[in-house]
Scaffold this motif. Structure first.
Motif, PDB file in Angstrom:
ATOM      1  N   UNK A   5       0.811  -1.217   0.000  1.00 46.97           N
ATOM      2  CA  UNK A   5       0.000   0.000   0.000  1.00 46.97           C
ATOM      3  C   UNK A   5       0.849   1.273   0.000  1.00 46.97           C
ATOM      4  N   UNK A   6       1.891   1.295   0.827  1.00 48.23           N
ATOM      5  CA  UNK A   6       2.730   2.483   0.920  1.00 48.23           C
ATOM      6  C   UNK A   6       3.433   2.788  -0.397  1.00 48.23           C
ATOM      7  N   UNK A   7       4.035   1.765  -1.002  1.00 45.47           N
ATOM      8  CA  UNK A   7       4.742   1.951  -2.265  1.00 45.47           C
ATOM      9  C   UNK A   7       3.763   2.307  -3.382  1.00 45.47           C
ATOM     10  N   UNK A   8       2.588   1.709  -3.335  1.00 42.37           N
ATOM     11  CA  UNK A   8       1.544   2.009  -4.331  1.00 42.37           C
ATOM     12  C   UNK A   8       1.195   3.494  -4.282  1.00 42.37           C
ATOM     13  N   UNK A   9       0.919   4.015  -3.088  1.00 42.75           N
ATOM     14  CA  UNK A   9       0.528   5.424  -2.955  1.00 42.75           C
ATOM     15  C   UNK A   9       1.684   6.363  -3.308  1.00 42.75           C
ATOM     16  N   UNK A  10       2.888   6.022  -2.882  1.00 48.90           N
ATOM     17  CA  UNK A  10       4.075   6.862  -3.147  1.00 48.90           C
ATOM     18  C   UNK A  10       4.332   6.976  -4.645  1.00 48.90           C
ATOM     19  N   UNK A  11       4.254   5.848  -5.362  1.00 52.51           N
ATOM     20  CA  UNK A  11       4.536   5.844  -6.801  1.00 52.51           C
ATOM     21  C   UNK A  11       3.479   6.619  -7.572  1.00 52.51           C
ATOM     22  N   UNK A  12       2.222   6.461  -7.176  1.00 51.94           N
ATOM     23  CA  UNK A  12       1.154   7.193  -7.855  1.00 51.94           C
ATOM     24  C   UNK A  12       1.253   8.691  -7.605  1.00 51.94           C
ATOM     25  N   UNK A  13       1.726   9.070  -6.419  1.00 54.34           N
ATOM     26  CA  UNK A  13       1.919  10.492  -6.121  1.00 54.34           C
ATOM     27  C   UNK A  13       2.979  11.104  -7.036  1.00 54.34           C
ATOM     28  N   UNK A  14       3.855  10.246  -7.580  1.00 54.23           N
ATOM     29  CA  UNK A  14       4.889  10.690  -8.525  1.00 54.23           C
ATOM     30  C   UNK A  14       4.397  10.634  -9.974  1.00 54.23           C
ATOM     31  N   UNK A  15       3.115  10.248 -10.143  1.00 61.40           N
ATOM     32  CA  UNK A  15       2.534  10.220 -11.490  1.00 61.40           C
ATOM     33  C   UNK A  15       2.802   8.960 -12.268  1.00 61.40           C
ATOM     34  N   UNK A  16       3.172   7.875 -11.558  1.00 64.03           N
ATOM     35  CA  UNK A  16       3.449   6.594 -12.232  1.00 64.03           C
ATOM     36  C   UNK A  16       2.634   5.487 -11.578  1.00 64.03           C
ATOM     37  N   UNK A  17       2.371   4.417 -12.345  1.00 65.30           N
ATOM     38  CA  UNK A  17       1.667   3.243 -11.819  1.00 65.30           C
ATOM     39  C   UNK A  17       2.703   2.159 -11.536  1.00 65.30           C
ATOM     40  N   UNK A  18       2.750   1.629 -10.305  1.00 67.15           N
ATOM     41  CA  UNK A  18       3.772   0.636  -9.956  1.00 67.15           C
ATOM     42  C   UNK A  18       3.364  -0.785 -10.353  1.00 67.15           C
ATOM     43  N   UNK A  19       3.669  -1.173 -11.584  1.00 64.92           N
ATOM     44  CA  UNK A  19       3.266  -2.505 -12.036  1.00 64.92           C
ATOM     45  C   UNK A  19       4.408  -3.228 -12.749  1.00 64.92           C
ATOM     46  N   UNK A  20       4.269  -4.541 -12.862  1.00 71.61           N
ATOM     47  CA  UNK A  20       5.151  -5.378 -13.674  1.00 71.61           C
ATOM     48  C   UNK A  20       4.323  -5.977 -14.797  1.00 71.61           C
ATOM     49  N   UNK A  21       4.987  -6.299 -15.906  1.00 73.53           N
ATOM     50  CA  UNK A  21       4.299  -6.841 -17.076  1.00 73.53           C
ATOM     51  C   UNK A  21       4.909  -8.186 -17.455  1.00 73.53           C
ATOM     52  N   UNK A  22       4.051  -9.123 -17.825  1.00 76.91           N
ATOM     53  CA  UNK A  22       4.490 -10.406 -18.368  1.00 76.91           C
ATOM     54  C   UNK A  22       3.897 -10.556 -19.761  1.00 76.91           C
ATOM     55  N   UNK A  23       4.776 -10.719 -20.749  1.00 78.38           N
ATOM     56  CA  UNK A  23       4.300 -10.971 -22.106  1.00 78.38           C
ATOM     57  C   UNK A  23       4.017 -12.456 -22.234  1.00 78.38           C
ATOM     58  N   UNK A  24       2.767 -12.802 -22.496  1.00 73.59           N
ATOM     59  CA  UNK A  24       2.358 -14.197 -22.525  1.00 73.59           C
ATOM     60  C   UNK A  24       2.691 -14.834 -23.869  1.00 73.59           C
ATOM     61  N   UNK A  25       3.329 -15.991 -23.813  1.00 77.98           N
ATOM     62  CA  UNK A  25       3.665 -16.731 -25.029  1.00 77.98           C
ATOM     63  C   UNK A  25       2.430 -17.452 -25.554  1.00 77.98           C
ATOM     64  N   UNK A  26       2.556 -18.033 -26.718  1.00 80.29           N
ATOM     65  CA  UNK A  26       1.455 -18.809 -27.295  1.00 80.29           C
ATOM     66  C   UNK A  26       1.081 -19.969 -26.365  1.00 80.29           C
ATOM     67  N   UNK A  27       2.103 -20.584 -25.761  1.00 82.57           N
ATOM     68  CA  UNK A  27       1.843 -21.691 -24.824  1.00 82.57           C
ATOM     69  C   UNK A  27       1.169 -21.186 -23.552  1.00 82.57           C
ATOM     70  N   UNK A  28       1.586 -20.029 -23.054  1.00 83.85           N
ATOM     71  CA  UNK A  28       0.955 -19.449 -21.859  1.00 83.85           C
ATOM     72  C   UNK A  28      -0.535 -19.213 -22.094  1.00 83.85           C
ATOM     73  N   UNK A  29      -0.863 -18.618 -23.238  1.00 80.68           N
ATOM     74  CA  UNK A  29      -2.257 -18.326 -23.559  1.00 80.68           C
ATOM     75  C   UNK A  29      -3.057 -19.606 -23.722  1.00 80.68           C
ATOM     76  N   UNK A  30      -2.433 -20.636 -24.326  1.00 79.93           N
ATOM     77  CA  UNK A  30      -3.115 -21.928 -24.488  1.00 79.93           C
ATOM     78  C   UNK A  30      -3.377 -22.576 -23.132  1.00 79.93           C
ATOM     79  N   UNK A  31      -2.390 -22.498 -22.238  1.00 80.58           N
ATOM     80  CA  UNK A  31      -2.557 -23.090 -20.906  1.00 80.58           C
ATOM     81  C   UNK A  31      -3.651 -22.376 -20.119  1.00 80.58           C
TER      82      UNK A  31
END
Length: 370
Positions: A278-304
């Protein structure tokens, strides 16, 4: 398009819960301001801005007051259009349900409640460390009906240790006596970082008896079928096809945006998730950014994912969408489960049989592409 909002606050920690939440409510207003800011920053994530469902989950969204909820809805309406027939769901704990809160929720456009009953038995509620009583459980359902909420879901937990199935049968009997549209029933599981998880490590409690839980699952299936309530997903049941539209969007692989700490999003290709702090979430948003990570799903990931989510539902997993990946190993595993009557195949779609539903996770993982 679908919008999920994670409200990470609870009055107290349930002994089984592994979701992200805090029992310190002092930063609630500040975090809601963060949600509003994130809605603005993520306004272009979905490929159109017309929402079919909105879901307030948690945590305990029913802890939000009028000002907090209103500010979130104002932000949603500023950046999106909401379909006139949109499903707008709020998860509510029974002890937060009263005439005033019900009136507020209706006035804001919330038209569906997900009531976290879990049990109608006082001893079980204390065992789970729920904040409400058995009386709260019954009163909140009746008050919801009296307030005109025709669309609501009751959540129950089965597999709670007990010498017999008597309490589970009584819980089902009580729940089925109400005119709900939807029932969710989840098997008690013990996660490592929960109170139950620590108790299990210290041998202060026994592991969940899988045979006992399976018997309660079979009781659940018999009783819901008897009352003409359809099982459309392993843990979800509906009267008159009134499925949970928001959750169904996940199982059908539709795009959705998740707002709030720990919330996940899916655009059809990539999955992303916000920081669970919660603390890091609020701090990052106060700086105008969204604190997230991204995973690009492969064809196998989507099939699973298609196999995992599709098999859990009445609609099954459509193999025609993954023909390029199907190989000899997959067909051998599929034939095994078809021969053992744990799967059935209609055209190019595979479904779990009643016997297969008892081992849904195992069957899905055996079919995964690696």
């Amino acid at each position: 398009m679908h919008l999920y909002l994670h409200i990470p606050f609870c009055k107290q920690a349930c002994h089984y819960c592994d979701f992200h939440f805090s029992t310190n409510l002092s930063k609630k207003k500040e975090l809601v301001n963060g949600l509003v800011r994130e809605i603005e920053l993520q306004k272009d994530y979905l490929n159109n801005k017309h929402l079919n469902t909105i879901y307030f989950g948690g945590g305990t969204p029913s802890l939000l007051d009028k000002e907090e909820l209103s500010s979130v809805f104002e932000a949603i309406n500023r950046f999106y259009t909401v379909d006139s027939k949109a499903e707008v769901t709020l998860e509510a704990n029974p002890d937060d349900v009263n005439d005033k809160s019900l009136q507020l929720w209706k006035s804001l456009g919330i038209n569906r409640l997900s009531l976290g009953i879990q049990s109608f038995d006082e001893a079980q509620l204390k065992y789970l460390n729920r904040a409400h009583t058995a009386e709260h459980a019954e009163v909140c359902i009746q008050k919801s009906l009296d307030a005109g909420f025709k669309d609501f879901s009751i959540d129950l937990i089965y597999g709670i240790p007990h010498p017999t199935h008597d309490i589970w049968k009584k819980n089902l009997e009580k729940a089925l006596s109400y005119s709900f549209t939807h029932l969710s029933a989840y098997c008690l599981t013990i996660e490592d970082k929960t109170v139950f998880g620590h108790q299990l490590k210290k041998k202060q409690m026994k592991p969940i008896d899988e045979d006992f839980a399976a018997e309660q699952f079979e009781i659940l299936l018999r009783e819901t079928e008897k009352h003409q309530i359809e099982q459309y997903e392993i843990s979800n049941f509906a009267r008159n096809h009134q499925y949970a539209r928001h959750n169904t969007s996940y199982w059908k692989g539709e795009p959705y945006l998740g707002i709030g700490p720990s919330a996940h999003s899916f655009d059809g290709i990539n999955r992303q998730w916000n920081v669970s702090n919660n603390g890091l979430y609020m701090k990052t948003l106060a700086e105008g950014k969204v604190p997230f990570e991204v995973e690009q799903l492969s064809e196998k990931d989507l099939a699973n994912e298609l196999i995992m989510t599709g098999l859990r539902t009445k609609w099954g997993a459509d193999l025609s969408k993954i023909t390029s990946l199907v190989d000899e190993d997959f067909n051998r595993t599929l034939s095994f489960y078809l021969d053992h009557q744990m799967l059935q195949k209609v055209g190019e779609t595979i479904f779990l049989t009643p016997q297969g539903k008892l081992q849904a996770d195992r069957i899905a993982s055996d079919l995964f592409f690696t």
